[in-house]
Scaffold this active site. Structure first.
Site, short mmCIF file in Angstrom:
data_model
loop_
_atom_site.label_atom_id
_atom_site.label_comp_id
_atom_site.label_asym_id
_atom_site.label_seq_id
_atom_site.Cartn_x
_atom_site.Cartn_y
_atom_site.Cartn_z
N ASP A 168 0.91 -1.16 -0.01
CA ASP A 168 0.03 0.12 0.06
C ASP A 168 0.88 1.46 0.00
OD1 ASP A 168 0.79 -0.15 2.48
OD2 ASP A 168 -1.16 0.22 3.49
N SER A 169 2.23 0.93 0.06
CA SER A 169 3.29 2.09 -0.36
C SER A 169 3.03 2.73 -1.45
CB SER A 169 4.72 1.70 -0.13
OG SER A 169 4.91 0.37 -0.74
N ASP A 204 -1.39 -6.16 -0.34
CA ASP A 204 -1.21 -5.67 1.05
C ASP A 204 -2.72 -5.07 1.45
OD1 ASP A 204 -0.07 -4.60 3.36
OD2 ASP A 204 1.21 -2.98 2.23
N LYS A 218 -1.05 -9.47 2.88
CA LYS A 218 -0.35 -8.91 4.31
C LYS A 218 -1.13 -8.08 5.11
CE LYS A 218 3.00 -5.59 3.85
NZ LYS A 218 2.57 -4.60 4.86
N GLU A 262 -1.26 -5.39 8.53
CA GLU A 262 -0.36 -4.70 9.48
C GLU A 262 -1.03 -5.20 11.13
OE1 GLU A 262 0.29 -0.49 8.91
OE2 GLU A 262 1.15 -1.07 6.93
N GLU A 304 9.27 -4.04 10.63
CA GLU A 304 9.79 -2.91 9.85
C GLU A 304 10.35 -1.81 11.14
OE1 GLU A 304 6.85 -1.11 7.34
OE2 GLU A 304 8.04 0.84 6.99
#
Ligand code: KIV
Length: 293
Positions: free
Chosen positions: A44-45, A83, A113, A115, A182
């Site tokens: 999602d970056s 993501d 993925k 978070e 991270e």
């Protein structure tokens, strides 16, 4: 055949480092895949490096699916991870499942993925039980940037370090096949890596992780608004692109581009006829003749 999560887990056991990169479009995904990178993350970056947002928070499921499809078309060998964007897995278990299913069914990804540690353990368990491989992500979790108070290293103090170790264990127990660490201090990342049987993939987490992930635009020197401490530029493409665009502009202005090499030819006599005053009559009579034939 695509890389599988089993092969990724085996790499840890063989002590073979696992390279992972992000990709967001067809062309880049193809190059990353051809280079042999086994894991591609449609991160999602992309909100920051592709769409120009200040954070990943505005990114939607539709944005992610659009880019995931392009990456899947480009990369035929790598395992592709979608993501899950902000709030696509927190509101309810059923939301988490249906959004994850979109990545697999519509997007063509092989894994997702998300978070968070303990807070998403139930979601991880549910997705895995439905056959969707999940990669965890702890430490600096950019979707929680407002809560964390900025992009900074996590887990330096005893309480936070213990929480990260616990979260990693909980994610493993819930069925995650790997975990991104991270911006966690290198010694803590190494300890977490030793304690887990599944691979850790670090970004700003030191050399002790089982693998490393980077944002492709950072390592190519494409995104220069902000270069994170953990990134190393293996190319400086922003400068190359600026120079190429400036050369193109100056050649267009000076008539050095295009030349015959970039142009198409045609029969000279047709141009002559088109230039003639009675061109409409000529075309009409040719049409009539060809009808009669
Ligand atoms: O979105 C992303 O690119 C990521 C990586 C930095 C791990 O989550």
């Amino acid at each position: 055949m695509r890389v599988t999560i089993t092969e990724i887990k085996q790499m840890k056991h063989r002590k073979e480092k696992i390279p992972m990169l992000t990709a967001y479009d067809y062309v880049t995904a193809r190059m990353v895949d051809e280079a042999g990178v086994p894991l591609i993350l449609v991160g999602d970056s992309l909100g920051m490096v592709m769409l120009g947002y200040e954070s990943t928070i505005p990114v939607t499921m539709d944005d992610m699916i659009h880019h995931t499809k392009a990456v899947v078309r480009g990369a035929k060998k790598a395992l592709i991870i979608g993501d899950m964007p902000f709030m696509s897995y927190h509101i309810s278990l059923s939301d988490a499942l249906s959004n994850a299913a979109r990545f697999i069914q519509e997007g063509g990804a092989q894994a997702v993925k998300m978070e968070g540690g303990e807070v998403v353990a139930e979601q991880v368990r549910r997705l895995v039980s439905c056959g969707i491989p999940v990669m965890g992500h702890i430490g600096l979790t950019p979707q929680s940037i407002h809560q964390l108070g900025g992009f900074k290293a996590q887990g330096k103090a005893m309480k936070e370090a213990k929480k990260l170790l616990d979260d990693a264990r909980i994610l493993e127990e819930a069925g995650a096949f790997a975990i991104v660490l991270e911006c966690t201090p290198a010694p803590l990342s190494e300890l977490i890596t030793q304690k887990l049987t599944i691979p850790t993939i670090g970004i700003g987490a030191g050399p002790g992780c089982d693998g490393q992930v980077q944002v492709i635009s950072d390592i190519l020197g494409l995104y220069t608004d902000f270069v994170p401490k953990h990134a190393r530029q293996y190319a400086r493409l922003a400068g190359e692109i600026r120079n190429a665009v400036a050369d193109y502009m100056s050649e267009v202005k000076s008539l050095a581009f295009p030349t015959d090499e970039q142009s198409y030819t045609m029969d000279e006599s047709i141009i002559k006829q088109l230039q003639a005053e009675n061109v409409d009559d000529v075309v009409a009579s040719e049409a009539k003749q060809s009808k009669c034939r």
